[in-house]
Design a protein around this motif. Structure first.
Motif, PDB file in Angstrom:
ATOM      1  N   THR A 114      -1.137  13.068   7.774  1.00 43.19           N
ATOM      2  CA  THR A 114      -0.800  12.623   6.427  1.00 43.19           C
ATOM      3  C   THR A 114      -0.560  11.112   6.494  1.00 43.19           C
ATOM      4  O   THR A 114      -0.333  10.551   7.574  1.00 43.19           O
ATOM      5  CB  THR A 114       0.479  13.307   5.901  1.00 43.19           C
ATOM      6  OG1 THR A 114       1.606  12.850   6.671  1.00 43.19           O
ATOM      7  CG2 THR A 114       0.372  14.830   5.954  1.00 43.19           C
ATOM      8  N   LEU A 115      -0.591  10.466   5.342  1.00 43.80           N
ATOM      9  CA  LEU A 115      -0.374   9.019   5.336  1.00 43.80           C
ATOM     10  C   LEU A 115       1.050   8.679   5.767  1.00 43.80           C
ATOM     11  O   LEU A 115       1.288   7.641   6.386  1.00 43.80           O
ATOM     12  CB  LEU A 115      -0.713   8.439   3.977  1.00 43.80           C
ATOM     13  CG  LEU A 115      -2.165   8.702   3.519  1.00 43.80           C
ATOM     14  CD1 LEU A 115      -2.458   7.963   2.233  1.00 43.80           C
ATOM     15  CD2 LEU A 115      -3.180   8.378   4.592  1.00 43.80           C
ATOM     16  N   ARG A 116       1.994   9.566   5.476  1.00 43.59           N
ATOM     17  CA  ARG A 116       3.373   9.370   5.966  1.00 43.59           C
ATOM     18  C   ARG A 116       3.375   9.405   7.495  1.00 43.59           C
ATOM     19  O   ARG A 116       4.012   8.579   8.149  1.00 43.59           O
ATOM     20  CB  ARG A 116       4.294  10.456   5.408  1.00 43.59           C
ATOM     21  CG  ARG A 116       5.762  10.282   5.808  1.00 43.59           C
ATOM     22  CD  ARG A 116       6.647  11.403   5.269  1.00 43.59           C
ATOM     23  NE  ARG A 116       6.533  11.575   3.843  1.00 43.59           N
ATOM     24  CZ  ARG A 116       7.213  10.878   2.934  1.00 43.59           C
ATOM     25  NH1 ARG A 116       8.068   9.953   3.319  1.00 43.59           N
ATOM     26  NH2 ARG A 116       7.044  11.111   1.653  1.00 43.59           N
ATOM     27  N   GLN A 117       2.643  10.363   8.077  1.00 46.05           N
ATOM     28  CA  GLN A 117       2.581  10.451   9.538  1.00 46.05           C
ATOM     29  C   GLN A 117       1.904   9.229  10.148  1.00 46.05           C
ATOM     30  O   GLN A 117       2.317   8.761  11.216  1.00 46.05           O
ATOM     31  CB  GLN A 117       1.856  11.730   9.959  1.00 46.05           C
ATOM     32  CG  GLN A 117       2.656  12.982   9.684  1.00 46.05           C
ATOM     33  CD  GLN A 117       1.836  14.252   9.855  1.00 46.05           C
ATOM     34  OE1 GLN A 117       0.644  14.278   9.551  1.00 46.05           O
ATOM     35  NE2 GLN A 117       2.490  15.289  10.349  1.00 46.05           N
ATOM     36  N   VAL A 118       0.886   8.695   9.490  1.00 45.41           N
ATOM     37  CA  VAL A 118       0.236   7.476   9.981  1.00 45.41           C
ATOM     38  C   VAL A 118       1.265   6.343  10.040  1.00 45.41           C
ATOM     39  O   VAL A 118       1.351   5.619  11.039  1.00 45.41           O
ATOM     40  CB  VAL A 118      -0.976   7.081   9.109  1.00 45.41           C
ATOM     41  CG1 VAL A 118      -1.487   5.688   9.479  1.00 45.41           C
ATOM     42  CG2 VAL A 118      -2.098   8.114   9.229  1.00 45.41           C
ATOM     43  N   ALA A 119       2.066   6.186   8.994  1.00 40.52           N
ATOM     44  CA  ALA A 119       3.083   5.136   8.972  1.00 40.52           C
ATOM     45  C   ALA A 119       4.094   5.334  10.105  1.00 40.52           C
ATOM     46  O   ALA A 119       4.475   4.378  10.782  1.00 40.52           O
ATOM     47  CB  ALA A 119       3.791   5.110   7.617  1.00 40.52           C
ATOM     48  N   PHE A 120       4.526   6.567  10.327  1.00 41.43           N
ATOM     49  CA  PHE A 120       5.496   6.830  11.385  1.00 41.43           C
ATOM     50  C   PHE A 120       4.865   6.660  12.770  1.00 41.43           C
ATOM     51  O   PHE A 120       5.539   6.245  13.720  1.00 41.43           O
ATOM     52  CB  PHE A 120       6.131   8.205  11.219  1.00 41.43           C
ATOM     53  CG  PHE A 120       7.295   8.184  10.271  1.00 41.43           C
ATOM     54  CD1 PHE A 120       8.603   8.194  10.732  1.00 41.43           C
ATOM     55  CD2 PHE A 120       7.093   8.134   8.898  1.00 41.43           C
ATOM     56  CE1 PHE A 120       9.678   8.148   9.855  1.00 41.43           C
ATOM     57  CE2 PHE A 120       8.156   8.091   8.012  1.00 41.43           C
ATOM     58  CZ  PHE A 120       9.456   8.099   8.490  1.00 41.43           C
ATOM     59  N   HIS A 121       3.582   6.963  12.881  1.00 43.29           N
ATOM     60  CA  HIS A 121       2.858   6.696  14.125  1.00 43.29           C
ATOM     61  C   HIS A 121       2.895   5.195  14.420  1.00 43.29           C
ATOM     62  O   HIS A 121       3.207   4.775  15.541  1.00 43.29           O
ATOM     63  CB  HIS A 121       1.410   7.196  14.001  1.00 43.29           C
ATOM     64  CG  HIS A 121       0.471   6.612  14.993  1.00 43.29           C
ATOM     65  ND1 HIS A 121       0.482   6.963  16.331  1.00 43.29           N
ATOM     66  CD2 HIS A 121      -0.520   5.690  14.846  1.00 43.29           C
ATOM     67  CE1 HIS A 121      -0.458   6.280  16.960  1.00 43.29           C
ATOM     68  NE2 HIS A 121      -1.086   5.505  16.082  1.00 43.29           N
ATOM     69  N   LEU A 122       2.582   4.380  13.425  1.00 46.40           N
ATOM     70  CA  LEU A 122       2.645   2.928  13.604  1.00 46.40           C
ATOM     71  C   LEU A 122       4.063   2.495  13.959  1.00 46.40           C
ATOM     72  O   LEU A 122       4.263   1.678  14.863  1.00 46.40           O
ATOM     73  CB  LEU A 122       2.183   2.208  12.344  1.00 46.40           C
ATOM     74  CG  LEU A 122       0.698   2.278  12.045  1.00 46.40           C
ATOM     75  CD1 LEU A 122       0.420   1.791  10.633  1.00 46.40           C
ATOM     76  CD2 LEU A 122      -0.091   1.470  13.062  1.00 46.40           C
ATOM     77  N   GLY A 123       5.037   3.044  13.253  1.00 47.00           N
ATOM     78  CA  GLY A 123       6.425   2.672  13.482  1.00 47.00           C
ATOM     79  C   GLY A 123       6.900   2.977  14.885  1.00 47.00           C
ATOM     80  O   GLY A 123       7.722   2.250  15.443  1.00 47.00           O
ATOM     81  N   GLY A 124       6.380   4.024  15.496  1.00 48.46           N
ATOM     82  CA  GLY A 124       6.780   4.395  16.845  1.00 48.46           C
ATOM     83  C   GLY A 124       5.956   3.745  17.930  1.00 48.46           C
ATOM     84  O   GLY A 124       6.245   3.902  19.111  1.00 48.46           O
ATOM     85  N   SER A 125       4.937   2.978  17.543  1.00 48.31           N
ATOM     86  CA  SER A 125       4.013   2.460  18.547  1.00 48.31           C
ATOM     87  C   SER A 125       4.571   1.316  19.377  1.00 48.31           C
ATOM     88  O   SER A 125       4.017   1.001  20.423  1.00 48.31           O
ATOM     89  CB  SER A 125       2.699   2.032  17.888  1.00 48.31           C
ATOM     90  OG  SER A 125       2.903   0.954  17.009  1.00 48.31           O
ATOM     91  N   CYS A 126       5.648   0.698  18.956  1.00 46.68           N
ATOM     92  CA  CYS A 126       6.212  -0.432  19.708  1.00 46.68           C
ATOM     93  C   CYS A 126       7.697  -0.318  19.943  1.00 46.68           C
ATOM     94  O   CYS A 126       8.338  -1.306  20.272  1.00 46.68           O
ATOM     95  CB  CYS A 126       5.951  -1.732  18.952  1.00 46.68           C
ATOM     96  SG  CYS A 126       4.311  -2.337  19.167  1.00 46.68           S
TER      97      CYS A 126
ATOM     98  N   ARG B 294       0.837  -1.206   0.000  1.00 45.70           N
ATOM     99  CA  ARG B 294       0.000   0.000   0.000  1.00 45.70           C
ATOM    100  C   ARG B 294       0.870   1.252   0.000  1.00 45.70           C
ATOM    101  O   ARG B 294       0.673   2.166  -0.801  1.00 45.70           O
ATOM    102  CB  ARG B 294      -0.946  -0.035   1.206  1.00 45.70           C
ATOM    103  CG  ARG B 294      -1.644   1.265   1.574  1.00 45.70           C
ATOM    104  CD  ARG B 294      -2.088   2.143   0.437  1.00 45.70           C
ATOM    105  NE  ARG B 294      -3.263   1.683  -0.254  1.00 45.70           N
ATOM    106  CZ  ARG B 294      -3.514   1.991  -1.531  1.00 45.70           C
ATOM    107  NH1 ARG B 294      -2.657   2.702  -2.253  1.00 45.70           N
ATOM    108  NH2 ARG B 294      -4.609   1.595  -2.106  1.00 45.70           N
ATOM    109  N   LEU B 295       1.835   1.320   0.898  1.00 47.84           N
ATOM    110  CA  LEU B 295       2.640   2.538   1.021  1.00 47.84           C
ATOM    111  C   LEU B 295       3.560   2.740  -0.176  1.00 47.84           C
ATOM    112  O   LEU B 295       3.756   3.876  -0.623  1.00 47.84           O
ATOM    113  CB  LEU B 295       3.428   2.521   2.329  1.00 47.84           C
ATOM    114  CG  LEU B 295       2.575   2.630   3.597  1.00 47.84           C
ATOM    115  CD1 LEU B 295       3.428   2.371   4.838  1.00 47.84           C
ATOM    116  CD2 LEU B 295       1.888   3.986   3.676  1.00 47.84           C
ATOM    117  N   GLU B 296       4.118   1.664  -0.708  1.00 48.69           N
ATOM    118  CA  GLU B 296       5.008   1.803  -1.865  1.00 48.69           C
ATOM    119  C   GLU B 296       4.252   2.198  -3.117  1.00 48.69           C
ATOM    120  O   GLU B 296       4.848   2.727  -4.058  1.00 48.69           O
ATOM    121  CB  GLU B 296       5.801   0.511  -2.082  1.00 48.69           C
ATOM    122  CG  GLU B 296       6.892   0.325  -1.042  1.00 48.69           C
ATOM    123  CD  GLU B 296       7.703  -0.939  -1.232  1.00 48.69           C
ATOM    124  OE1 GLU B 296       7.302  -1.824  -2.034  1.00 48.69           O
ATOM    125  OE2 GLU B 296       8.756  -1.050  -0.574  1.00 48.69           O
TER     126      GLU B 296
END
Length: 190
Positions: free
Chosen positions: A133-145, A115-117
């Motif tokens: 933004t969708l980039r921020q959503v991805a980084f939010h997920l990336g920082g969640s754990c 999806r992201l690519e």
């Protein structure tokens, strides 16, 4: 929506995939879990709850971005998240559970990567609809754990929270303990 997550020059798909890899590395230690939930504030955490929360978090945000890209308003958030602990969350976490978690989360990583690519930099940074933004959503997920304060989504290495003594392979002898992701763990006799 809370404060927008910070982003950097990493590819968003890589950020999400690295978070999932991190979770799976930790999950490899959870078969050593002694069955006692780990308290944190007013909540408790277990291996099954962590896997459930990571998968739910990925599904929730994937549904959000798919809705936004399709011009739909995302469904409101009605998840109970880590506020509840189900009977299934309290079950032992076995090698079979670890295999299932690997299958589930690895597939979610592939879906997120695809999806992201497929998005252009403009789509990542000027996203339709309301919210990050969708980039921020991805980084939010990336920082969640990836930080110790994120127990709500992902508990830490179970070796720090159980009565297990762990060291690199070989240090405890060839026939002692259980092998866990490059580490040998034995139940503490103290």
């Amino acid at each position: 929506m809370t404060d927008a997550p910070l982003t950097d020059d990493r590819e968003p798909a890589r950020v999400v995939a690295e978070m999932i890899d991190h979770v799976l590395r930790l999950a490899a230690t959870w078969t050593a879990w002694d069955g006692r939930p780990v308290p944190s504030g007013d909540r408790i955490y277990t291996p099954h709850k962590a896997i459930r929360r990571v998968a739910d978090h990925l599904v929730d945000h994937l549904a959000e971005i798919e809705d936004r890209l399709a011009g739909r308003v995302p469904l409101p958030d009605h998840w109970h998240a880590s506020m509840i602990t189900t009977a299934a969350d309290l079950a032992p976490f076995t090698e079979h559970d670890l295999d299932e978690a690997r299958s589930r989360l690895t597939r979610l990583a592939r879906i997120w990567t695809a999806r992201l690519e497929a998005l252009t930099p403009d789509q990542l940074d000027h996203s339709p609809g309301e919210g990050w933004t969708l980039r921020q959503v991805a980084f939010h997920l990336g920082g969640s754990c990836t930080t110790p304060t994120r127990w709500a989504t992902c508990p830490a290495d179970i070796r720090r929270h159980a009565q297990w003594r762990c060291s690199p392979f070989g240090a405890l002898g060839a026939d002692t303990g259980q092998r866990v992701s490059g580490v040998r763990c034995v139940l503490s006799r103290s």
